[in-house]
Design an enzyme around this catalytic site. Structure first.
Site, PDB file in Angstrom:
ATOM      1  N   ARG A  57      57.298  20.219  -2.679  1.00 60.36           N
ATOM      2  CA  ARG A  57      56.693  21.495  -3.109  1.00 60.36           C
ATOM      3  C   ARG A  57      56.531  22.440  -1.927  1.00 60.36           C
ATOM      4  NH1 ARG A  57      51.518  21.804  -3.213  1.00 60.36           N
ATOM      5  NH2 ARG A  57      51.140  19.879  -4.356  1.00 60.36           N
ATOM      6  N   TYR A 109      61.619  46.463 -15.160  1.00 65.55           N
ATOM      7  CA  TYR A 109      62.132  45.296 -15.888  1.00 65.55           C
ATOM      8  C   TYR A 109      61.035  44.787 -16.841  1.00 65.55           C
ATOM      9  CZ  TYR A 109      63.515  40.513 -16.861  1.00 65.55           C
ATOM     10  OH  TYR A 109      63.822  39.338 -17.499  1.00 65.55           O
ATOM     11  N   ASP A 181      62.355  45.245  -6.021  1.00 69.74           N
ATOM     12  CA  ASP A 181      63.137  44.282  -6.807  1.00 69.74           C
ATOM     13  C   ASP A 181      64.601  44.682  -6.649  1.00 69.74           C
ATOM     14  OD1 ASP A 181      64.511  42.879  -8.789  1.00 69.74           O
ATOM     15  OD2 ASP A 181      62.830  42.944 -10.198  1.00 69.74           O
ATOM     16  N   LYS A 206      70.660  36.220 -11.449  1.00 65.18           N
ATOM     17  CA  LYS A 206      71.658  37.257 -11.699  1.00 65.18           C
ATOM     18  C   LYS A 206      72.776  37.196 -10.653  1.00 65.18           C
ATOM     19  CE  LYS A 206      68.529  38.014 -14.782  1.00 65.18           C
ATOM     20  NZ  LYS A 206      67.439  38.990 -14.648  1.00 65.18           N
TER      21      LYS A 206
HETATM   22  C1  LIG Z   1      66.020  39.035 -14.788  1.00 64.11           C
HETATM   23  C2  LIG Z   1      65.181  39.914 -13.951  1.00 64.11           C
HETATM   24  C3  LIG Z   1      63.916  39.496 -13.487  1.00 64.11           C
HETATM   25  C4  LIG Z   1      63.285  38.179 -13.909  1.00 64.11           C
HETATM   26  O1  LIG Z   1      64.035  37.088 -13.477  1.00 64.11           O
HETATM   27  P1  LIG Z   1      64.059  35.649 -14.229  1.00 64.11           P
HETATM   28  O2  LIG Z   1      64.972  34.865 -13.361  1.00 64.11           O
HETATM   29  O3  LIG Z   1      64.599  35.895 -15.600  1.00 64.11           O
HETATM   30  O4  LIG Z   1      62.670  35.133 -14.253  1.00 64.11           O
HETATM   31  C5  LIG Z   1      63.204  40.364 -12.671  1.00 64.11           C
HETATM   32  N1  LIG Z   1      63.708  41.568 -12.325  1.00 64.11           N
HETATM   33  C6  LIG Z   1      64.911  42.003 -12.757  1.00 64.11           C
HETATM   34  C7  LIG Z   1      65.387  43.340 -12.340  1.00 64.11           C
HETATM   35  C8  LIG Z   1      65.687  41.198 -13.580  1.00 64.11           C
HETATM   36  O5  LIG Z   1      66.877  41.639 -14.023  1.00 64.11           O
END
Ligand SMILES: *Cc1c(COP(=O)(O)O)cnc(C)c1O
Length: 390
Positions: A57, A109, A181, A206
């Site tokens: 962890r 998001y 982000d 992503k």
């Molecule tokens: C998908 C996404 C998230 C969240 O990510 P997860 O892996 O689904 O928890 C946060 N910010 C953006 C811009 C995203 O496209």
């Protein structure tokens, strides 16, 4: 050894760093890749000393390799790899305390919006959501309690581009930090820390992983102090990712730049095809000259990315036809993988917004979003062409 790796790599090209960053050479059998260490705990050499790892962890060699790689690619002092993108967002938000005020974009998001508005608000944080492409709205949102600005650019699904340097500057001038982000572009196409941002978060689900086979996230800090604080939080809240997931993301990351180059080249061709199609009213893509922040995107981003959206001319029936009649685009949420996806924000990614909020954000029943994958652009365009023709 690992430190030497980081400093050695910083002069090399991005694609070289992707391949060699954070690779811990296996001393026992000389494997060229970083092994997966699926162990919960590590044995001690004496009551005073261990290998540097004591419990997964807190830290694990496979996860460490991924963290070093991403930290180098973003230009940060440290990185913590988390179980999902949302755990990365939550980890960064744990820097704040009840009473603190955060400024965030109105077209945030959805999952981040839910965490802010429905969870952190109940814990005593306050938020103001603004159109962050308008610096006056950002300026007037500050209160004496403001601690941070949350940036997400380009926005989802309409690809609005926020001036990262300008917004981070406004935050700094008022003694606040900025968090960005960077999921939609990845460090290959945008490095927010270079524009004065303090912390970058990703959903590695992503582009960074890129193969739609794992969920993950990370938090990258510009300063050593923030990196330590984030790592502490990650351990305390139990947010870190498993060694196996770290290994998958590290494997995906090695091809990030070549995937991105190919996917955005196709995205531009698709955007140009859609722009001249009689059934398409509007195309949202920062690589098009018609995009309102095209010039800003050219300066701030290494490329326009591989996400685009468009409005069809005749409303929902045409939007529905395009979504359902394409063969190569799966109708699915998420983005950034090697397979092309198509989605209808109204009933999918943005269904939790009220119709009024959607309308205010410019998302209508004409809007369709595409994540362009690695298929040949000619095949994708032919597929869209046949789906559009009645
Ligand atoms: C998908 C996404 C998230 C969240 O990510 P997860 O892996 O689904 O928890 C946060 N910010 C953006 C811009 C995203 O496209």
């Amino acid at each position: 050894m690992s430190q030497k790796h980081l400093s050695d790599l910083s002069h090399l090209h991005f694609s070289t760093q992707c391949v060699h960053g954070g690779v811990h050479k296996d001393q026992q059998y000389n494997s060229v890749t970083t092994p997966i260490y699926p162990t919960s705990t590590f044995y001690w050499n004496s009551l005073e000393s261990h290998s540097g790892y004591d419990y997964t962890r807190s830290s694990n060699p496979t996860r460490k390799a991924l963290e070093e790689n991403i930290a180098a690619l973003e230009g940060g002092a440290g990185c913590s790899a988390t179980s999902t993108g949302m755990s990365a967002v939550h980890c960064a938000m744990a820097l704040f305390s009840p009473g603190d005020h955060i400024i965030a974009p109105a077209d945030l998001y959805g999952g981040t919006f839910r965490l802010f508005e429905r969870f952190l608000k109940e814990k005593g944080l306050t938020f103001t959501f603004v159109d962050m492409t308008d610096s006056n709205q950002v300026r007037s949102a500050f209160t004496p309690q403001t601690r941070a600005i949350w940036i997400e650019t380009p926005s989802n699904p309409l690809l609005k581009v926020i001036d990262i340097g300008a917004v981070a500057g406004l935050a700094r001038a008022r003694g606040c930090i900025s968090i960005c982000d960077n999921t939609f572009l990845s460090p290959y196409l945008q490095r927010p820390l270079d524009f004065g941002v303090d912390i970058v978060v990703h959903s590695t689900t992503k582009y960074i992983n890129g193969h739609s086979d794992v969920v993950g996230g990370c938090v990258v800090s510009k300063s050593v102090e923030h990196a330590k604080q984030i790592a502490w939080t990650c351990n305390a809240l139990g947010l870190s990712c498993s060694p196996f997931d770290a290994w998958l993301v590290l494997r995906g990351l090695k091809t990030l730049s070549v995937r991105m180059d190919a996917q955005q080249a196709s995205a531009l061709l698709i955007a140009r095809f859609l722009e001249q199609h009689p059934l398409i009213e509007k195309v949202y893509y920062p690589g098009l000259e018609s995009h309102p922040q095209h010039q800003l995107a050219r300066i701030q981003q290494r490329g326009p990315g591989a996400m685009l959206a468009f409005d069809v001319r005749d409303g929902r029936p045409v939007a529905e036809r395009v979504c359902m009649r394409t063969h190569l685009f799966d109708v699915a949420e998420s983005l950034g993988g090697i397979e092309s996806l198509i989605s209808f924000p109204t009933t999918m990614s943005h269904a939790s917004m009220t119709p009024a909020a959607r309308a205010a954000a410019g998302i209508t029943e004409k809007t369709v979003r595409i994540s362009v994958g690695l298929e040949h652009a000619d095949d994708l365009i032919a597929d869209l062409q046949q789906a559009l023709s009645t």
